[in-house]
Design a protein around this motif. Structure first.
Motif, short mmCIF file in Angstrom:
data_model
loop_
_atom_site.label_atom_id
_atom_site.label_comp_id
_atom_site.label_asym_id
_atom_site.label_seq_id
_atom_site.Cartn_x
_atom_site.Cartn_y
_atom_site.Cartn_z
N ARG A 29 0.75 -1.34 0.02
CA ARG A 29 -0.08 0.08 -0.08
C ARG A 29 0.81 1.17 -0.03
O ARG A 29 0.45 2.33 -0.69
CB ARG A 29 -1.02 0.19 1.11
N ASP A 30 1.92 1.29 0.76
CA ASP A 30 2.84 2.38 0.81
C ASP A 30 3.46 2.79 -0.40
O ASP A 30 3.65 3.73 -0.93
CB ASP A 30 3.96 2.19 1.90
N GLU A 31 3.82 1.45 -1.15
CA GLU A 31 4.51 1.64 -2.54
C GLU A 31 3.47 2.30 -3.61
O GLU A 31 3.92 2.94 -4.21
CB GLU A 31 5.13 0.27 -2.93
N ALA A 32 2.37 1.77 -3.24
CA ALA A 32 1.23 2.52 -4.18
C ALA A 32 0.95 3.86 -4.00
O ALA A 32 1.00 4.80 -4.88
CB ALA A 32 -0.05 1.60 -3.98
N HIS A 91 13.32 2.70 -8.66
CA HIS A 91 13.61 1.80 -7.59
C HIS A 91 12.55 0.55 -7.64
O HIS A 91 12.83 -0.50 -7.51
CB HIS A 91 14.09 2.12 -6.64
N LEU A 92 11.44 0.88 -8.03
CA LEU A 92 10.44 -0.13 -8.45
C LEU A 92 10.65 -0.79 -9.27
O LEU A 92 10.20 -2.23 -9.57
CB LEU A 92 8.70 0.74 -8.25
N SER A 93 11.04 -0.24 -10.48
CA SER A 93 11.46 -0.95 -11.84
C SER A 93 12.32 -2.01 -11.54
O SER A 93 12.46 -3.35 -11.76
CB SER A 93 11.92 -0.01 -12.75
N CYS A 144 16.46 13.53 3.06
CA CYS A 144 16.98 12.53 2.64
C CYS A 144 16.40 11.31 3.00
O CYS A 144 16.26 10.38 2.18
CB CYS A 144 18.51 12.53 3.45
N VAL A 145 15.67 11.45 4.27
CA VAL A 145 14.92 10.43 4.68
C VAL A 145 13.56 10.01 4.07
O VAL A 145 13.41 8.94 3.28
CB VAL A 145 14.25 10.39 6.29
N ALA A 146 13.08 11.01 3.32
CA ALA A 146 11.74 11.03 2.53
C ALA A 146 12.06 10.42 1.22
O ALA A 146 11.19 9.86 0.60
CB ALA A 146 11.13 12.36 2.51
N SER A 147 13.15 10.87 0.66
CA SER A 147 13.77 10.31 -0.70
C SER A 147 14.42 8.96 -0.77
O SER A 147 14.36 8.26 -1.98
CB SER A 147 14.41 11.36 -1.41
N CYS A 148 14.67 8.39 0.38
CA CYS A 148 15.57 7.05 0.27
C CYS A 148 14.59 5.86 -0.08
O CYS A 148 13.57 5.69 0.72
CB CYS A 148 16.10 6.57 1.57
N PRO A 149 15.10 5.23 -1.32
CA PRO A 149 14.06 4.11 -1.81
C PRO A 149 14.04 3.05 -0.77
O PRO A 149 13.09 2.08 -1.04
CB PRO A 149 14.60 3.97 -3.00
#
Ligand SMILES: Cc1cc2nc3c(=O)[nH]c(=O)nc-3n(C[C@H](O)[C@H](O)[C@H](O)COP(=O)(O)OP(=O)(O)OC[C@H]3O[C@@H](n4cnc5c(N)ncnc54)[C@H](O)[C@@H]3O)c2cc1C
Ligand code: SF4
Lengths: 605, 310
Positions: A47-50, A63-65, A297-302
């Motif tokens: 769900r979070d990834e969505a 990163h999803l790819s 940084c935290v928010a963007s880290c995959p």
């Protein structure tokens, strides 16, 4: 028939074995850190990834790819024998491969570009040669993993190459087991840990009550081995994606900090000598002070590395060792003696309200809201105008509110971000006692640092209040028609909104300030970096109170970006941003006007 | 009870001030004052009473850590009632180390010392001098005496006793000494500061303010834009939240608007005067005296007035 071919069977067995290795490594890492890989957790991650998919973040999509590319090729390897019999399956895989190949190629390109950037940043920071080569090695290995995964997807389209295909597969899976298992586990463990949660090394109330032995308290981390397992999982998960570095305002300003370099340094240190050496010999003091705690940084880290958790613990170490310069220790002394970081007398706190007929809780304890003014709006003459504008709006809309006046104290945020947890909690406990003594239920704040502390941090210390941000309340009042701007009062100005990190990224407040602008001005423009991707003004993380060596000013970079929209006014929603950007526009001479959204609305009623 | 009150400071001038304070303590405790010196190349001649020369540590540099160890070794044997040091940078460090080594109390930066035989009392400024705290410490005790609070004791010929405390290795080593760059200022110790703001139009115009500062025997400071943004003056001149915090007797703000970030750095000045063309400038709220006017007229007029008075 191929299925009975002994060579094919052997190849399949090897392929399966490499998949088993990946699964085994992942599962044992998860067990080591007691991280649940149960269906609930994985569904939550999904769900979070969505959600992140919907934000359209490019680094996330890449990163999803990679993740899906690895997943698809692994499934392909496992069900390979069935594929031959069901052509539809192959078509399905081929269809899925197209967007993934695109994503992977972009990800590869990103890595190449980041590689060059990371070399440049490394030179700027003067990283030692050993670090640079370790960093290069890791980046090259992961480029190889991406390239291999891409070629496997491409190979779905060509007649199978047999053994060559198999070797690609096994090598790739070995790389996945060695380099991607840890970040995956870290991601599953931490994807839902909010940015606004800060570790609490001790609880002052327990110490006062005698439940904790003060001698046993250890705030700060001096050796890498002292980091918690959770923190070491964090820095060991870094695969040098570089999203943090690309979004970090400190790096952009040429300060001596890159979140990527910091995290990797800790990881390499922990391996070098079991983590026994002093961290502060490898990590510089200004490196730590450079951080504005903006959370980009935290928010963007995959892979959910929590850089700030590490930075706070290292700052706590500097504080406990007394490694503070005059500005920082003066700020802390002011907090101790005057309960505000400026060192002014709290008696003057309500001077902004003179002649405005604003109640204090003492004179009127029955009001709906306590307006928590905050130190900047209490003392800074420019920010006092924001307090007056808000009061005007509230009175216009008939909202009942009062202030604490001379009884208000600093919320504690500057002390906590600096790493002085003790002083922070002292202020928290005193504030909670005061608020409870008046039976306060609802608090309204114009400063997102006050808001964040009151809303997300105070509950842990027993302060449970309903906390509202001024933009939330005002936009509600507009929607309910209690505040309305007549058409002839709409301002004919072009405005661009600067989202405050602690309101937007930390607390997901994006729309309220925009609704306020939509209602009160006729030309709203957006900057590229906005909402959860906003760019810091440079004041957070206590940076307002001291200076750090830098090549450019963070506020200057942001003011330039704002000027780039062609707007004539920058709207802010935080008194610190107001002060920083006001100063930056004066320095640059751009002539832009900087105003709080509340001031803009107040002018229209 | 009779005993000794020891006096030690690495600075001879300060030692003679501390000696005066020690007299007050000795009187109340019917004790004697003894001036202590450590492997000194410059024997203390000032101060009343007897002298004690501690031999052993490496000369000629006696670091605070070494001084503390030497004093501690001698004190363990000779058991003085109190050891007073000067509240200089080195003195503060030596005193805290010494008190910790001896496991006794330490009063920091005290003046108004007195004793009743059992212990001593002193007064110290707290909350940036807004409140005076009376503190008391039982003998044996260590204290640092506020510099400048006592007159210097008159030099007296003294009988010297020597004591070998054995070698004390110094953990710190001076690697080198560098002179501060020319033109550097120490605004924190200046009694008068003339401070320039963006009201000054050109870098060259700073000269008239520098002249005024010299004529007033003061130093030149500035608001942040002049150092950080315009680079007209080095960073160390900049006063305020992110610069130096100053408390001179007289602070003259010239062409400074008085934003909070600036005021935070000079609000504790004894007298604040300001010159500004804008009568509504916030600096006037932080000022005791204000001149609404053009600095290019007021500053030269001030210079002339000062010159006329000489
Ligand atoms: C995080 C942060 C930290 C900061 N820290 C500091 C700090 O430590 N120290 C600091 O000083 N600033 C600091 N600032 C900057 C501060 O906000 C102000 O911008 C700055 O102090 C203004 O400097 P000024 O008064 O010289 O300039 P201005 O505000 O431009 O004022 C110039 C004044 O000169 C007057 N004037 C113009 N011409 C004449 C004339 N001919 N004669 C007389 N008067 C004249 C004008 O009326 C005006 O009042 C900080 C800002 C931020 C955001
Ligand atoms: S929190 Fe912001 S300033 Fe600090 S390291 Fe992360 S991106 Fe950089």
């Amino acid at each position: 028939m191929a299925g009975l071919d002994i060579g094919y069977l052997a190849a399949y067995a090897i392929s399966l074995a490499s998949v088993v290795v990946v699964a085994f490594v992942t599962l044992s890492l998860a067990r080591k850190w007691s991280i649940s890989l149960g269906p609930g957790r994985v569904a939550g991650l999904g769900r979070d990834e969505a959600r992140r998919l919907r934000t359209g973040d490019a680094v996330f999509l890449m990163h999803l790819s990679i993740a899906l590319g690895v997943g698809v090729t692994i499934v392909d390897a496992v069900i390979a024998p069935a594929m031959a019999g069901v052509p539809l399956l192959l078509d399905l895989f081929r269809a899925a491969s197209v967007p993934l190949i695109v994503g992977l190629v972009v990800a590869f390109g990103w890595r190449v570009q980041r590689y060059y950037q990371s070399r440049r940043v490394g030179r700027g920071l003067g990283v030692p040669g050993g670090f640079a080569s370790a960093s290069t090695a890791l980046q090259l290995v992961l480029m190889a993993a991406i390239a291999l995964t891409t070629s496997e997807l491409v190979l779905l389209w060509v007649p199978t190459l047999g053994w060559a295909d198999l070797i690609l597969d096994a090598v790739r899976n070995a790389l996945v087991a060695a380099y991607y298992a840890r970040p995956s586990v870290n991601l599953i463990a931490k994807f839902d840990r909010p940015l606004n949660s800060v570790s609490t090394p001790f609880n002052l109330a327990d110490v006062i009550a005698g439940k904790t032995d003060p001698g046993a308290i250890r705030a700060g981390v001096g050796k890498v081995s002292e980091f918690s397992p959770d923190q070491s999982l964090s820095f060991d998960s870094c695969v040098e994606i570089g999203a943090c570095e690309a979004s970090c305002p400190a790096t952009a300003a040429g300060r001596p900090l890159s979140p990527r370099v910091l995290v990797r340094k800790l990881s390499l240190l922990s391996r070098a000598d079991g983590g026994g050496s002093d961290v502060l010999t490898s990590v510089g003091e200004d490196e730590l002070w450079s951080c504005t705690s903006c959370g980009a940084c935290v928010a963007s880290c995959p892979v959910s590395v929590k850089h700030l958790d590490l930075i706070y613990d290292l700052r706590r170490e500097l504080v406990s060792k007394g490694r503070l310069d005059r500005e920082k220790s003066a700020m802390l002394a002011n907090l101790a003696q005057s309960q505000n970081p400026y060192g002014f007398k709290n008696a003057a706190r309500a001077s902004w309200a003179e002649g405005m007929d604003v109640d204090t809780l003492q004179s009127n304890p029955k009001t709906e809201y306590l307006y928590w003014v905050g130190c900047v709006s209490s003392f800074d003459q420019r920010a006092q105008r924001v307090a007056r504008a808000l009061s005007k709006i509230l009175k216009h809309a008939g909202v009942s509110f009062a202030i604490l006046g001379a009884e208000e104290m600093c919320v504690g945020d500057p002390a906590r971000r600096l790493g002085e947890e003790g002083r922070y909690q002292e202020l928290v406990l005193q504030n909670i006692e005061k608020l409870n003594s008046y039976g306060v239920k609802k608090i309204l704040a114009t400063c997102p640092h006050c808001f964040n502390a009151l809303k997300n941090e105070y509950p842990q210390f027993g302060g449970k209040f309903e906390v509202v941000y001024h933009t939330q309340l005002i936009s509600d009042l507009i929607r309910e028609g209690k505040v309305s701007v007549p058409p002839d009062k709409v301002q004919r100005i072009s405005v661009t909104l600067h989202d405050a990190c602690y309101a937007s990224r930390y607390n997901n407040i994006f729309e309220p300030p925009r609704e306020m602008l939509e209602a009160s001005v006729d030309d709203v423009r957006e900057m590229g970096r906005r909402k959860e991707k906003t760019f810091c003004c440079g004041a957070g993380g206590s940076n307002y109170w001291f200076k750090v060596p830098q090549q450019k000013s963070i506020a200057g970079i942001r003011a330039e970006e704002a000027a780039g929209t062609g707007a004539k006014t920058i709207a802010t929603e935080c008194p610190f941003c107001l002060s920083m950007l006001d100063d930056a526009t004066k320095v640059s001479g751009s002539g832009m006007d900087v105003r709080d959204v509340a001031e803009i609305v107040a002018e229209c009623i | 009870m009779s005993g000794e009150v020891w006096v030690y400071s690495e600075s001879e001038a300060v030692a003679s001030e501390v000696a005066t304070a020690a007299d007050d303590v000795a009187k109340g405790a019917s004790a004697h004052v003894r001036m202590v010196d450590i492997s000194s190349l410059r024997p203390t001649t000032r101060g009343s009473g007897a002298r004690l020369l501690l031999k052993g540590p490496p000369s000629p540099e006696v670091s605070p850590a070494v001084a503390a160890e030497a004093l501690a070794r001698a004190a363990r044997e000779l058991a003085p009632l109190a050891i007073l040091l000067g509240a200089t940078r080195d003195g503060r460090e030596a005193a805290s180390r010494l008190a910790a080594k001896l496991g006794v109390g330490c009063m920091a930066e005290v003046a108004g010392l007195a004793s009743d035989g059992q212990g001593m009392t002193g007064e110290r400024d707290v909350f940036a001098g807004k409140v005076v705290a009376k503190v008391r410490c039982r003998f044996p005790a260590v204290a640092t005496v506020k510099v400048g609070a006592y007159p210097r004791a008159v030099a007296q010929p003294a009988d010297a006793q020597e004591k070998d405390v054995g070698p004390i290795p110094d953990q710190t080593k001076t690697l080198g000494r560098e002179k501060k760059q020319a033109g550097s200022v120490d605004l924190r110790s200046a009694k008068v500061i003339v401070s320039a703001g963006r009201g000054v139009k050109k870098k060259e115009d700073l000269a008239i303010l520098a002249e005024l500062a010299t004529a007033m025997r003061g130093a030149l400071g500035c608001s942040r834009p002049l150092s950080s943004d315009l680079g007209w003056l080095p960073e160390e001149h900049h006063i305020g939240l992110t610069g130096v915090t100053v408390k001179p007797d007289l602070y003259l703000a010239v062409g400074i608007s008085g934003q909070l970030q600036h005021v935070a750095g000079m609000k504790d000045s004894k007298i604040v005067a300001s010159i500004n063309t804008d009568k509504d400038a916030p600096i006037f709220q932080a000022s005791d005296y204000g001149i609404v006017g053009d600095l290019y007229q007021v500053v030269p007029a001030l210079r002339r007035a000062l010159a006329a008075r000489r």
